[in-house]
Design an enzyme around this catalytic site. Structure first.
Site, mmCIF file in Angstrom:
data_model
loop_
_atom_site.group_PDB
_atom_site.id
_atom_site.type_symbol
_atom_site.label_atom_id
_atom_site.label_comp_id
_atom_site.label_asym_id
_atom_site.label_seq_id
_atom_site.Cartn_x
_atom_site.Cartn_y
_atom_site.Cartn_z
ATOM 1 N N ASP A 111 -0.655 5.149 -0.031
ATOM 2 C CA ASP A 111 0.052 4.046 0.615
ATOM 3 C C ASP A 111 1.353 3.721 -0.112
ATOM 4 O OD1 ASP A 111 -2.188 4.052 2.144
ATOM 5 O OD2 ASP A 111 -2.661 1.937 1.897
ATOM 6 N N CYS A 238 -3.145 1.238 -7.540
ATOM 7 C CA CYS A 238 -2.205 0.151 -7.847
ATOM 8 C C CYS A 238 -2.920 -1.001 -8.544
ATOM 9 C CB CYS A 238 -1.531 -0.313 -6.568
ATOM 10 S SG CYS A 238 -0.586 0.996 -5.745
ATOM 11 N N GLU A 493 1.364 -0.807 7.019
ATOM 12 C CA GLU A 493 1.594 -1.935 6.116
ATOM 13 C C GLU A 493 3.091 -2.171 5.972
ATOM 14 O OE1 GLU A 493 -0.296 -1.101 2.443
ATOM 15 O OE2 GLU A 493 -2.325 -1.368 3.210
ATOM 16 N N SER A 518 0.549 -5.156 2.988
ATOM 17 C CA SER A 518 -0.113 -4.570 1.829
ATOM 18 C C SER A 518 -0.846 -5.643 1.044
ATOM 19 C CB SER A 518 0.942 -3.911 0.935
ATOM 20 O OG SER A 518 0.435 -3.660 -0.351
#
Length: 607
Positions: A111, A238, A493, A518
């Site tokens: 992503d 992340c 997103e 997101s």
């Protein structure tokens, strides 16, 4: 091949769902754990199958006839390299348990790499593709168990959906969080989200080095290069309480991982030891006949929602929990009303990014998810009695874990929450009759009223922001439409836009979309608007200058300057857009996918 002999081998799995292919298996409770694979390895009913298995590495006849087959699904590509290595550790561990380990791969879209580009349209659909892939291999190859190792946002719900479909003994190992980065020019810790916010500051002339800004090697462009090179110092998902860590912590609270899985950093020694232990525990899971649908209960989903509210998790969690529950045939079904009910009763406690200052690596250092669960079970917020993949209860899994240190500042006490109720709000109104999902921590206020400015796609807003065209004067509700599951297609997103607004210091903005945000997004944001624009939802009818009111206390989102009659007139003038994507994966996805308020799943339709 003797069909009569095959039909007589075992019984139809009593825990299988009749909506799927029915496989025969040995009854539970015996010494043989090769309950499904024995169909093709016993006797000589499938000689070619056995020949291929010998060729693939089965070492001898005893293992052929008696060893269970464990599939190890790594959701991997070279952009997330450590996942493949974890699979190899698990494979060795399974083989030490005298079982056959078969490692294979499922797609894994990043992503962070695709964010803001056309590639992001493939992200959500990859969740269902992952589920399809693991279901396919598990069932086609007659595997007796599955260990899945996902790492990025939608990969976690993908493997859980697969587990709910094949419903064979299962453990998830989270790939782990990334370490935090450090910017030499900003002189502070950073993470991948810092790059997006810096882009907004860069566009609006607000980005500068902390010391001697503008000097040689210290220009705004140099700061951007510094961020790009140092925000991600290694492998892992992340680092904030973004979607990956939201889903990992929730799935641990549901009992589908080993304790600590969601908070061990990817490159920590504990993560490698977890991989070794999972190979041991899966044998227990198999012997006790613990199945995914035994664990995917109302109580476990309640736990998932509670910890998501406590930690300030991503709105994407709502979409994924609905999809997971839908796939598990949860009864009564999990709905948006359940999300709001849990949010109303659950405080927001965690000072974690994106709205806070700490990252998952910091939470790991004070005891991680097990320490948080231990506290929440003691306080009666999380159900510690649910069964887990270890065969023990959730409380038994964490009881011996250290308590949260008294001096820590990441998790606030219940007596002093950041917000007394949850940050995720389910909104309805004439703008979103079937629901929308907002992330509102309270830091940005609880009510917003502004004039609509409409963008037909995310790209149009990104361009306006990059050119500095969004003014600072007057409250604006930026509406991005035709980005829903069908209309996007793929419900991309929109972190690039939301982070750029934060970085640019635009405090007069609310963002609304039928797409997604997101987990790293924050500010006054509303996504998952249903019905989406592509099917004629009211979001398709809003015009520049309309007044939109978002009220997080009344849980409403409304166009207030027009009545139902005016909306009806606008609807008469609206024509459905012609799909631009007509072939390939996204075209199939757009045809099959359902709405966001039911999880955007691809296999739910009327008989």
């Amino acid at each position: 091949m003797s069909s009569d002999a095959t039909e007589g081998a075992g019984v139809v799995d009593p825990k299988s769902d009749p909506q799927y292919i029915q496989f025969r298996c040995l009854p539970p409770g015996g010494e043989q754990l090769n309950r499904w694979s024995h169909i093709i390895t016993r006797g000589h009913d499938f000689p070619a199958s056995q020949a291929m298995l010998y060729g693939a590495g089965v070492p001898n006849e005893d293992m052929m006839k008696n060893a269970p087959h464990v599939g190890i699904a790594t959701i991997w590509w070279e952009g997330n390299p450590v996942i493949l290595e974890f699979g190899k550790i698990v494979k060795k561990g399974v083989e030490k348990q005298k079982m056959l380990a078969w490692q294979y791969n499922a797609v894994g879209v990043s992503d962070a790499i695709t964010m803001g580009g056309e590639g992001m349209r493939y992200s959500l659909q990859s969740r269902d593709l992952i589920a399809d892939s693991i279901e396919t291999v598990t069932c086609a190859q007659h595997h007796d168990a599955n260990i899945s190792i996902p790492g990025c946002d939608k990969n976690m719900p993908g493997v859980i959906m697969a587990a709910a479909r094949h419903n064979r003994p299962f453990i998830m190992i989270y790939g782990g969080t990334i370490r935090k980065g450090y910017s030499n020019l900003l002189e502070r810790d950073i993470n991948v989200s810092s790059c997006y916010e810096a882009a907004g500051a860069f566009s609006y002339g607000r980005l500068e080095a902390k010391t001697n800004p503008g000097a040689a090697g210290r220009t705004a462009g140099d700061v951007m290069s510094d961020l790009e090179q140092h925000a991600c110092p290694g492998a892992g998902a992340c680092g904030g309480m973004y979607t990956a860590n939201t889903m990992a912590t929730a799935i641990e609270a549901m009992g589908l991982t080993l304790p600590g899985s969601s908070s061990y950093p990817a490159l920590s020694p504990e993560k490698a030891r977890e991989c070794e232990r999972a190979a041991q525990v899966i044998k227990t899971t198999m012997a006790l006949d613990i199945r995914p649908r035994d664990l995917l209960t109302r109580a476990s989903f309640e736990n998932a929602l509670v910890i998501t509210m406590i930690l300030g998790g991503s709105t994407n969690g709502v979409l994924h929990f609905l999809a997971m529950a839908n796939t598990a045939e949860l009864q009564p079904p999990l709905t948006l009303d359940d999300v709001q009910r849990v949010s109303d009763k659950t405080p927001f406690l965690a000072d974690l990014a994106p709205s806070g200052k700490y990252l998952m690596e910091d939470l790991y250092k004070i005891g991680g998810t097990p320490a948080v669960l231990k506290m929440l079970i003691r306080e009666g917020l999380v159900n510690g009695d649910i069964r887990t993949v270890t065969g023990k209860s959730l409380w038994e899994n964490v009881a011996d874990w250290p308590d949260l240190p008294a001096e820590q500042r990441i998790i606030r006490p219940l007596t002093d929450p950041i917000k007394a109720s949850g940050h995720i709000r389910v909104l309805r109104g004439n703008f979103a009759p079937e629901g929308a999902v907002a992330k509102i921590t309270g830091k940005e206020g609880l009510r917003f009223e502004g004039k609509a400015r409409v963008f037909e796609k995310e790209h149009a807003l990104d361009v306006a922001l990059s050119r500095g065209e969004i003014p600072r004067e007057g409250n604006l509700v930026l509406v991005v439409r035709y980005e829903g599951p069908k209309g996007g297609p793929g419900m991309p997103e929109q972190l690039r836009a939301s982070a750029a607004i934060i970085g640019a210091g635009l405090r007069n903005i609310a963002l609304v979309t039928d797409g997604r945000y997101s987990g790293a997004s924050h500010g006054f944001i509303v996504g998952h608007v249903t019905p989406e624009a592509a099917v004629g939802g009211p979001i398709a009818l809003v015009r520049d200058g309309d007044t939109i009111v978002i009220d997080a206390e009344k849980n409403r989102i409304d166009i207030t300057n027009v009545d139902d009659a005016e909306l009806a007139e606008r609807r008469k003038a609206w024509t459905p857009p012609v799909p631009k994507v007509r072939r390939g994966a996204l075209a199939k996805y757009a045809r099959l996918v359902g709405d966001a308020s039911h999880g955007a799943v691809t296999d739910l339709w009327d008989a």
